[in-house]
Design an enzyme around this catalytic site. Structure first.
Site, short mmCIF file in Angstrom:
data_model
loop_
_atom_site.label_atom_id
_atom_site.label_comp_id
_atom_site.label_asym_id
_atom_site.label_seq_id
_atom_site.Cartn_x
_atom_site.Cartn_y
_atom_site.Cartn_z
N ASP A 1 42.01 38.00 31.83
CA ASP A 1 40.96 38.99 32.08
C ASP A 1 40.17 39.13 30.79
O ASP A 1 40.77 39.46 29.74
CB ASP A 1 41.56 40.36 32.42
N GLU B 1 36.33 40.41 41.01
CA GLU B 1 36.50 40.95 39.65
C GLU B 1 35.83 40.01 38.65
O GLU B 1 36.30 38.90 38.42
CB GLU B 1 38.00 41.10 39.33
N HIS C 1 38.12 38.27 35.81
CA HIS C 1 39.42 37.64 36.12
C HIS C 1 39.26 36.14 36.42
O HIS C 1 38.54 35.76 37.34
CB HIS C 1 40.00 38.39 37.33
C1 LIG Z 1 44.28 44.62 37.84
C2 LIG Z 1 43.36 43.50 37.50
N1 LIG Z 1 43.21 43.44 36.10
C3 LIG Z 1 43.87 42.19 38.06
O1 LIG Z 1 44.29 41.36 37.31
N2 LIG Z 1 43.80 42.04 39.38
C4 LIG Z 1 44.25 40.85 40.01
C5 LIG Z 1 43.85 40.79 41.44
C6 LIG Z 1 45.76 40.69 39.85
O2 LIG Z 1 46.47 41.69 39.94
O3 LIG Z 1 46.20 39.54 39.68
ZN LIG Z 2 43.14 39.77 36.17
#
Ligand SMILES: C[C@@H](N)C(=O)N[C@H](C)C(=O)O
Ligand SMILES: [Zn+2]
Length: 299
Positions: free
Chosen positions: A220, A278, A281
């Site tokens: 991220d 997102e 990500h």
């Molecule tokens: C919570 C967020 N930073 C994230 O990484 N979301 C994805 C979908 C995950 O949990 O892998």
């Molecule tokens: Zn993530």
């Protein structure tokens, strides 16, 4: 330490303890949350963009219909006290010999900044997350090498990478699962999920019950100004669970869209796959451990 890794194979079901006696988190989560029935047993094993993508297809309809009735969101600004740090500024000794194939990102990237949110309390849960004992980013060697290409591509533009999360222990994912079930705890609702019910965050695809992060090749991140260290305006904060976080969200300025696109195109050119919901990500397409879910601590 390598024995702490949680595998996604048949052996996972046979025992809930690893050889060193550590509890196999994924078994316990699977037992309590019904992961097996919800997501199968990692049928293809090669889900490159992680499990959230799998969730995405069946949650798509939900998200779309939710859009129409949602009130306009007021996104809380991030507190000014949140400052990204360079690796040199992080005063922590690395204690751990990482499992083979993993590296500390700051040993590969030269200029990246770090704001490891799950080590601190400014995150959607509002407390330090299990398994984050130090503010470090850890990745598979392969993912870190790919990320270095992104760093190099950004340098002439005057940008550096700012990393929020990288490898995520399975016990942290379990912590998120417990949080989602606790309806009373809405400490961080206003800042991170004002328009969604926290019990829906998995179904909506903002969290994955089996996260690609635990496979060690998901990161991220955002971009920051090389001179000031300030994060660039991507048109929505990190970990905001709402429509504005989608890459092609409505209402972004031209500059915000262009920055999201720059990050996306550069990450893709380096071998990463974006996640539509997102903007921050990314998962390495050709990840080295597509079926393993690790659980060693970040320390
Ligand atoms: C919570 C967020 N930073 C994230 O990484 N979301 C994805 C979908 C995950 O949990 O892998
Ligand atoms: Zn993530």
């Amino acid at each position: 330490d390598n024995q702490q890794q949680v595998t996604n194979s048949a052996e996972e079901k046979g025992s809930d303890k690893d050889k060193d006696g550590s509890v196999n988190e994924i078994s316990s989560v699977a037992d309590s949350e019904g992961i097996e029935s919800a997501f199968g047993t990692d049928s293809n094993g090669s889900d490159p963009a992680d499990d959230a993508l799998q969730q995405e297809s069946h949650s798509e309809a939900l998200t779309e219909s939710a859009k129409e009735s949602e009130p306009e969101s007021t996104i809380e600004p991030e507190p000014e006290s949140i400052e990204a740090q360079s690796a040199e500024e992080v005063e922590f000794d690395k204690k751990r010999e990482l499992p083979e194939g993993f590296v500390y990102v700051d040993e590969v990237l030269e200029h990246a900044l770090y704001d490891i949110r799950y080590y601190g309390e400014y995150n959607f849960v509002g407390e330090q997350i299990d398994g984050y004992n130090a503010p470090f980013a850890i990745l598979s060697e392969k993912a870190a090498a790919a990320l270095k290409k992104v760093e190099q591509a950004m340098e002439p533009l005057g940008y550096v990478l700012l990393i929020y999360d990288a490898y995520r222990p399975q016990k942290a994912v379990a912590h998120f699962g417990r949080w989602a079930k606790d309806e009373q705890d809405e400490r961080m609702k206003e800042q991170f999920y004002p328009d969604v019910d926290k019990s829906d965050v998995f179904e909506l695809g903002f969290l994955a019950r089996r996260s690609g992060h635990s496979r060690g090749s998901t990161v991220d991140l955002t971009l920051a100004d090389k001179e000031t260290g300030e994060s660039l305006d991507m048109g929505g904060p990190y970990d905001f669970f709402g429509d504005i976080s989608a890459h092609e969200a409505a209402g972004l300025t031209k500059e915000q869209s262009e920055l999201r696109l720059l990050l996306k195109e550069t990450m893709v050119a380096a071998g990463f796959e974006p996640y539509r919901k997102e903007w921050w990500h990314y998962t390495l397409k050709n990840e080295p451990y597509p079926k393993k879910y690790f659980d060693f601590d970040v320390e």
